[in-house]
Design a protein around this motif. Structure first.
Motif, PDB file in Angstrom:
ATOM      1  N   GLN A 380       0.833  -1.207   0.000  1.00  0.00           N
ATOM      2  CA  GLN A 380       0.000   0.000   0.000  1.00  0.00           C
ATOM      3  C   GLN A 380       0.869   1.259   0.000  1.00  0.00           C
ATOM      4  OE1 GLN A 380      -3.198   0.320  -0.297  1.00  0.00           O
ATOM      5  NE2 GLN A 380      -3.946  -1.793   0.022  1.00  0.00           N
ATOM      6  N   LYS A 381       1.975   1.205   0.749  1.00  0.00           N
ATOM      7  CA  LYS A 381       2.872   2.371   0.774  1.00  0.00           C
ATOM      8  C   LYS A 381       3.448   2.647  -0.607  1.00  0.00           C
ATOM      9  CE  LYS A 381       4.477   2.401   5.576  1.00  0.00           C
ATOM     10  NZ  LYS A 381       5.657   2.226   6.457  1.00  0.00           N
ATOM     11  N   ILE A 382       3.917   1.593  -1.269  1.00  0.00           N
ATOM     12  CA  ILE A 382       4.523   1.755  -2.601  1.00  0.00           C
ATOM     13  C   ILE A 382       3.498   2.299  -3.590  1.00  0.00           C
ATOM     14  CG2 ILE A 382       5.508   0.497  -4.554  1.00  0.00           C
ATOM     15  CD1 ILE A 382       6.822  -1.382  -2.498  1.00  0.00           C
ATOM     16  N   MET A 383       2.283   1.717  -3.520  1.00  0.00           N
ATOM     17  CA  MET A 383       1.230   2.180  -4.431  1.00  0.00           C
ATOM     18  C   MET A 383       0.869   3.636  -4.162  1.00  0.00           C
ATOM     19  SD  MET A 383      -1.276  -1.174  -4.460  1.00  0.00           S
ATOM     20  CE  MET A 383      -2.552  -0.289  -5.354  1.00  0.00           C
ATOM     21  N   LEU A 384       0.795   4.017  -2.887  1.00  0.00           N
ATOM     22  CA  LEU A 384       0.450   5.394  -2.558  1.00  0.00           C
ATOM     23  C   LEU A 384       1.538   6.352  -3.020  1.00  0.00           C
ATOM     24  CD1 LEU A 384      -1.389   7.454  -1.190  1.00  0.00           C
ATOM     25  CD2 LEU A 384      -0.207   6.955   0.982  1.00  0.00           C
ATOM     26  N   GLU A 385       2.807   5.968  -2.780  1.00  0.00           N
ATOM     27  CA  GLU A 385       3.914   6.835  -3.213  1.00  0.00           C
ATOM     28  C   GLU A 385       3.922   6.993  -4.730  1.00  0.00           C
ATOM     29  OE1 GLU A 385       7.325   4.972  -1.590  1.00  0.00           O
ATOM     30  OE2 GLU A 385       6.920   5.631   0.487  1.00  0.00           O
ATOM     31  N   ALA A 386       3.674   5.878  -5.447  1.00  0.00           N
ATOM     32  CA  ALA A 386       3.650   5.936  -6.914  1.00  0.00           C
ATOM     33  C   ALA A 386       2.491   6.806  -7.401  1.00  0.00           C
ATOM     34  CB  ALA A 386       3.524   4.517  -7.477  1.00  0.00           C
ATOM     35  N   ALA A 387       1.360   6.668  -6.773  1.00  0.00           N
ATOM     36  CA  ALA A 387       0.197   7.465  -7.173  1.00  0.00           C
ATOM     37  C   ALA A 387       0.441   8.937  -6.911  1.00  0.00           C
ATOM     38  CB  ALA A 387      -1.038   6.981  -6.411  1.00  0.00           C
TER      39      ALA A 387
END
Length: 403
Positions: A380-387
């Motif tokens: 979730q952290k990686i996805m949020l940072e990418a978004a």
């Protein structure tokens, strides 16, 4: 389709909020150690967990009830242990008072000591718990159970036995009434009581007696009346005073010889005078305070004749019997208290096992797989940072950049 700048920002903001919410949910799961934070996460498991949680709470309340019940029973056992010691002292003093070498003054000293024991026992019978409630007054915990009277003590409590729910299917008595402890001792040998007419002038002393034939017992009252004619051997007549029937008439008397009728047997020793009478009646319950008051009065009474000595001997034998019966009654109650305390320990052990089972069930229903949760958190952290990075780049795009 036209995509406005406002739409682009709103769409990006909504998506980022959703992702932040998902990330926050995983963080909450890890911090609480629970997979289900709201019923919506898993409705079926949430419902099952609610049922198990309620059962677990009830089990914990039973444990608290058992703790309180054990404290109450332990206090009662402590008081009854003191009562037991006092009754053992009474039996010792009764035997001591029967020493023919004692004079009236010495017997009065023993009577004074017995009066002190009686008062101490009365104080124990009026014991309170830590909350100020009387232990032995039944349901009326604010009423002093015993009040001293001229003949002993009067019981003012009721016959109620307080109960505690110590298990899902077990209610246990956590108290005993003063009537059951101090007023339920049988007189005589537990079946019948022998007595002497206070007007007797001879030296006859009747024994406690025993049962010759239980099937022949009637529960009636009897009298044994002696006839002594100068120049002739003494005789006695046995009459059933309940029915008026004469069971035997002019039976020759031999000191110490067994007298038997209607399943009853006892003996009379000594030399009864003409007209002396002895009685036999069914045993009844008598207060230990009444028995002790009678004993004190007996020892304070003067002994000036052989007839007085016979009354003293027979009275001491009866007092020893009554003290023994009272002691047996207290020991019976103590045994009951001990059994309840032992059962409480067993229920505690079972309750702990059940509590562990409930905890395990809750863990299976609500418990979190930390490996999976941490992996999901990283994702979730990686996805949020990418978004977030994509949104920054996308939001900076404009046709003006190409003019």
């Amino acid at each position: 389709m036209r995509i406005s700048t406002n739409m682009m920002f709103e769409s990006g903001s909504t998506r980022l909020s959703e992702m932040q919410s998902s990330l926050a949910k995983v963080q909450d799961q890890i911090s609480t150690g629970r997979r289900i934070l709201t019923p919506a996460d898993d409705p079926v498991a949430a419902a099952q967990a609610l049922v198990v949680s309620q059962s677990k709470s009830a089990n914990e309340q039973f444990a608290i009830n058992r703790q309180n019940a054990a404290a109450s029973l332990s206090l009662e056992e402590s008081v009854l242990q003191s009562v037991t010691s006092l009754l053992q002292d009474v039996k010792t003093l009764v035997v001591q008072a029967g020493n023919p070498a004692l004079d009236g003054k010495q017997r009065q000293f023993i009577a004074t000591e017995l009066a002190g024991i009686r008062d101490e026992m009365l104080s124990l019978a009026n014991s309170r718990d830590g909350a100020g409630n009387y232990l032995f007054s039944g349901f009326q915990t604010n009423v002093q159970p015993f009040a001293q009277t001229a003949t002993g003590a009067q019981y003012n409590g009721d016959q109620g036995q307080r109960m505690a729910q110590v298990g899902s299917a077990r209610k246990m008595p956590v108290s005993d009434t003063g009537a059951a402890i101090f007023e339920s001792a049988k007189t005589g040998n537990g079946t019948f009581v022998t007595g002497a007419n206070p007007a007797n002038t001879g030296t006859g002393v009747a024994s406690t007696g025993s049962i010759a034939n239980a099937a022949a017992l009637t529960g009636n009252n009897y009298s044994v009346t002696f006839t002594t004619v100068p120049g002739s051997a003494p005789t006695y007549a046995v009459v059933n005073t309940t029915t008026g029937a004469t069971l035997s008439a002019a039976t020759p008397y031999v000191s110490g010889e067994t007298i038997t009728f209607d399943g009853i047997q006892f003996d009379i020793k000594g030399s009864p005078a003409n007209g002396d009478q002895f009685t036999v009646r069914p045993s009844g319950n008598q207060s230990v305070f009444t028995s002790m008051t009678e004993l004190v009065n007996l020892l304070n009474a003067p002994v000036n004749s052989p007839a007085d000595q016979a009354r003293l001997s027979m009275g001491l034998a009866a007092a020893n019997n009554n003290a023994g019966n009272a002691l047996d009654n207290v020991l019976t109650v103590r045994a009951s208290v001990g059994i309840r305390l032992k059962e409480m320990e067993t229920l505690d052990s079972q309750g702990e096992d059940v509590g562990l089972q409930y905890a395990q069930q809750l863990e299976e229903l609500q418990g979190l797989d930390y490996t999976k949760a941490i992996t999901e958190l990283s994702k979730q952290k990686i996805m949020l940072e990418a978004a977030q990075q994509s949104f920054v780049k996308t939001s900076n795009l404009s046709l003006f950049n190409f003019l």
